[in-house]
Design a protein around this motif. Structure first.
Motif, PDB file in Angstrom:
ATOM      1  N   LYS A 120      -2.851  17.298  19.241  1.00  0.00           N
ATOM      2  CA  LYS A 120      -4.112  18.025  19.054  1.00  0.00           C
ATOM      3  C   LYS A 120      -4.211  19.183  20.041  1.00  0.00           C
ATOM      4  CE  LYS A 120      -7.061  14.481  17.040  1.00  0.00           C
ATOM      5  NZ  LYS A 120      -8.307  13.709  17.192  1.00  0.00           N
ATOM      6  N   ASN A 121      -3.832  18.936  21.289  1.00  0.00           N
ATOM      7  CA  ASN A 121      -3.860  20.000  22.288  1.00  0.00           C
ATOM      8  C   ASN A 121      -2.895  21.130  21.920  1.00  0.00           C
ATOM      9  OD1 ASN A 121      -5.776  18.623  23.803  1.00  0.00           O
ATOM     10  ND2 ASN A 121      -4.244  17.670  25.126  1.00  0.00           N
ATOM     11  N   TYR A 122      -1.722  20.745  21.443  1.00  0.00           N
ATOM     12  CA  TYR A 122      -0.736  21.726  21.006  1.00  0.00           C
ATOM     13  C   TYR A 122      -1.307  22.589  19.876  1.00  0.00           C
ATOM     14  CZ  TYR A 122       3.185  23.371  18.194  1.00  0.00           C
ATOM     15  OH  TYR A 122       4.017  24.144  17.444  1.00  0.00           O
ATOM     16  N   LEU A 123      -1.950  21.951  18.905  1.00  0.00           N
ATOM     17  CA  LEU A 123      -2.515  22.699  17.785  1.00  0.00           C
ATOM     18  C   LEU A 123      -3.626  23.639  18.234  1.00  0.00           C
ATOM     19  CD1 LEU A 123      -2.640  19.953  15.014  1.00  0.00           C
ATOM     20  CD2 LEU A 123      -1.050  21.889  15.185  1.00  0.00           C
ATOM     21  N   LEU A 127      -2.702  27.382  16.832  1.00  0.00           N
ATOM     22  CA  LEU A 127      -3.250  27.781  15.545  1.00  0.00           C
ATOM     23  C   LEU A 127      -4.200  28.958  15.660  1.00  0.00           C
ATOM     24  CD1 LEU A 127      -3.984  24.396  13.776  1.00  0.00           C
ATOM     25  CD2 LEU A 127      -2.302  26.094  13.122  1.00  0.00           C
ATOM     26  N   ALA A 128      -3.945  29.983  14.867  1.00  0.00           N
ATOM     27  CA  ALA A 128      -4.870  31.101  14.781  1.00  0.00           C
ATOM     28  C   ALA A 128      -6.067  30.708  13.919  1.00  0.00           C
ATOM     29  CB  ALA A 128      -4.159  32.308  14.182  1.00  0.00           C
ATOM     30  N   ASN A 129      -5.834  29.796  12.976  1.00  0.00           N
ATOM     31  CA  ASN A 129      -6.884  29.340  12.073  1.00  0.00           C
ATOM     32  C   ASN A 129      -7.101  27.846  12.291  1.00  0.00           C
ATOM     33  OD1 ASN A 129      -8.568  28.627  10.001  1.00  0.00           O
ATOM     34  ND2 ASN A 129      -7.255  29.394   8.364  1.00  0.00           N
ATOM     35  N   PRO A 130      -8.098  27.457  13.107  1.00  0.00           N
ATOM     36  CA  PRO A 130      -8.317  26.041  13.409  1.00  0.00           C
ATOM     37  C   PRO A 130      -8.585  25.183  12.179  1.00  0.00           C
ATOM     38  CG  PRO A 130      -9.615  27.423  14.872  1.00  0.00           C
ATOM     39  CD  PRO A 130      -9.002  28.322  13.830  1.00  0.00           C
ATOM     40  N   LYS A 131      -9.031  25.800  11.065  1.00  0.00           N
ATOM     41  CA  LYS A 131      -9.305  25.008   9.857  1.00  0.00           C
ATOM     42  C   LYS A 131      -8.042  24.350   9.320  1.00  0.00           C
ATOM     43  CE  LYS A 131     -13.454  27.331   8.387  1.00  0.00           C
ATOM     44  NZ  LYS A 131     -14.140  28.077   7.346  1.00  0.00           N
ATOM     45  N   LEU A 132      -6.882  24.940   9.596  1.00  0.00           N
ATOM     46  CA  LEU A 132      -5.630  24.328   9.156  1.00  0.00           C
ATOM     47  C   LEU A 132      -5.411  22.969   9.808  1.00  0.00           C
ATOM     48  CD1 LEU A 132      -3.159  27.338   9.153  1.00  0.00           C
ATOM     49  CD2 LEU A 132      -4.109  26.150   7.168  1.00  0.00           C
ATOM     50  N   ALA A 133      -5.964  22.793  10.991  1.00  0.00           N
ATOM     51  CA  ALA A 133      -5.797  21.531  11.711  1.00  0.00           C
ATOM     52  C   ALA A 133      -6.747  20.467  11.197  1.00  0.00           C
ATOM     53  CB  ALA A 133      -6.022  21.743  13.204  1.00  0.00           C
ATOM     54  N   GLY A 134      -7.772  20.858  10.548  1.00  0.00           N
ATOM     55  CA  GLY A 134      -8.755  19.904  10.039  1.00  0.00           C
ATOM     56  C   GLY A 134     -10.129  20.278  10.546  1.00  0.00           C
ATOM     57  N   VAL A 135     -11.074  20.232   9.666  1.00  0.00           N
ATOM     58  CA  VAL A 135     -12.416  20.680   9.993  1.00  0.00           C
ATOM     59  C   VAL A 135     -13.001  19.906  11.161  1.00  0.00           C
ATOM     60  CG1 VAL A 135     -14.745  20.955   9.079  1.00  0.00           C
ATOM     61  CG2 VAL A 135     -12.772  21.382   7.608  1.00  0.00           C
ATOM     62  N   THR A 136     -12.731  18.610  11.224  1.00  0.00           N
ATOM     63  CA  THR A 136     -13.358  17.793  12.261  1.00  0.00           C
ATOM     64  C   THR A 136     -12.419  17.448  13.404  1.00  0.00           C
ATOM     65  OG1 THR A 136     -12.791  15.765  11.100  1.00  0.00           O
ATOM     66  CG2 THR A 136     -14.937  16.747  10.602  1.00  0.00           C
ATOM     67  N   MET A 137     -11.208  17.980  13.410  1.00  0.00           N
ATOM     68  CA  MET A 137     -10.245  17.602  14.437  1.00  0.00           C
ATOM     69  C   MET A 137     -10.785  17.819  15.842  1.00  0.00           C
ATOM     70  SD  MET A 137      -6.504  19.085  15.374  1.00  0.00           S
ATOM     71  CE  MET A 137      -7.010  20.174  16.677  1.00  0.00           C
ATOM     72  N   PHE A 138     -11.432  18.935  16.071  1.00  0.00           N
ATOM     73  CA  PHE A 138     -11.877  19.259  17.417  1.00  0.00           C
ATOM     74  C   PHE A 138     -13.062  18.396  17.850  1.00  0.00           C
ATOM     75  CE2 PHE A 138      -9.603  22.985  15.844  1.00  0.00           C
ATOM     76  CZ  PHE A 138      -8.586  23.002  16.774  1.00  0.00           C
ATOM     77  N   ASP A 139     -13.650  17.677  16.908  1.00  0.00           N
ATOM     78  CA  ASP A 139     -14.698  16.709  17.230  1.00  0.00           C
ATOM     79  C   ASP A 139     -14.138  15.294  17.265  1.00  0.00           C
ATOM     80  OD1 ASP A 139     -16.645  18.674  17.302  1.00  0.00           O
ATOM     81  OD2 ASP A 139     -16.989  18.553  15.143  1.00  0.00           O
TER      82      ASP A 139
END
Length: 166
Positions: A120-123, A127-139
């Protein structure tokens, strides 16, 4: 390095890639495995894959001689990493020494939790577009499967160095 090693009752070691790889990389194709008779050192390339146009190398967790390669694997997308989609079987002279480095049972679970946090930290950094990681990943939510396939070549090289090295 996200390869696993499982001894059988004859002392042979089956090696493959783990589920972290299938979830983080998504749609990748195995292109090659170390051939029968090949002598591997710990950390040598044992399985190669293609992720888009990028070659990705998985490293051997142990040293030994490849005595059997899974001929069904090249050209395939891995669906069952711990059963039918194993990579090679290795005969080693010193499994006891290598087994001390391998994680088992609860150690794997704790290590994998740490790897997910690291991923998650790496992403977040790549990532220029955090949505690619998942909408709720950062939560604290789930990471979108196959997110690595959406990274640029430089980021995939860094992923390989960070997560696939032994």
């Amino acid at each position: 390095g996200h390869t696993w090693a499982k001894p059988d009752k004859n002392g042979l070691i089956k090696v493959g890639v783990d589920e972290f790889i299938t979830k983080s990389m998504g749609d990748f194709i195995i292109t090659n495995t170390a051939p029968n008779g090949f002598l591997l050192n710990e950390g040598d390339p044992v399985i190669e894959a293609r992720l888009g146009s990028k070659k990705v190398v998985f490293r051997s967790p142990i040293s030994g001689q490849v005595i059997l390669q899974n001929h069904d694997l090249p050209g395939k997308r891995i669906g069952d990493p711990f059963d039918e989609d194993w990579g090679v079987i290795i005969k080693t002279q010193d499994f006891q020494r290598f087994s001390k480095k391998l994680r088992i049972n609860e150690e794997v679970i704790e290590w994998m939790k740490g790897e997910l946090i690291r991923f998650k930290n790496y992403l977040e950094e790549r990532l220029a577009n955090p949505k690619l990681a998942g909408v709720t990943m950062f939560d604290g939510g789930h990471i979108v499967e196959g997110v690595v396939a959406h990274l640029d070549s430089e980021s995939i090289e860094i992923y390989e160095k960070e997560f696939l090295s032994i």
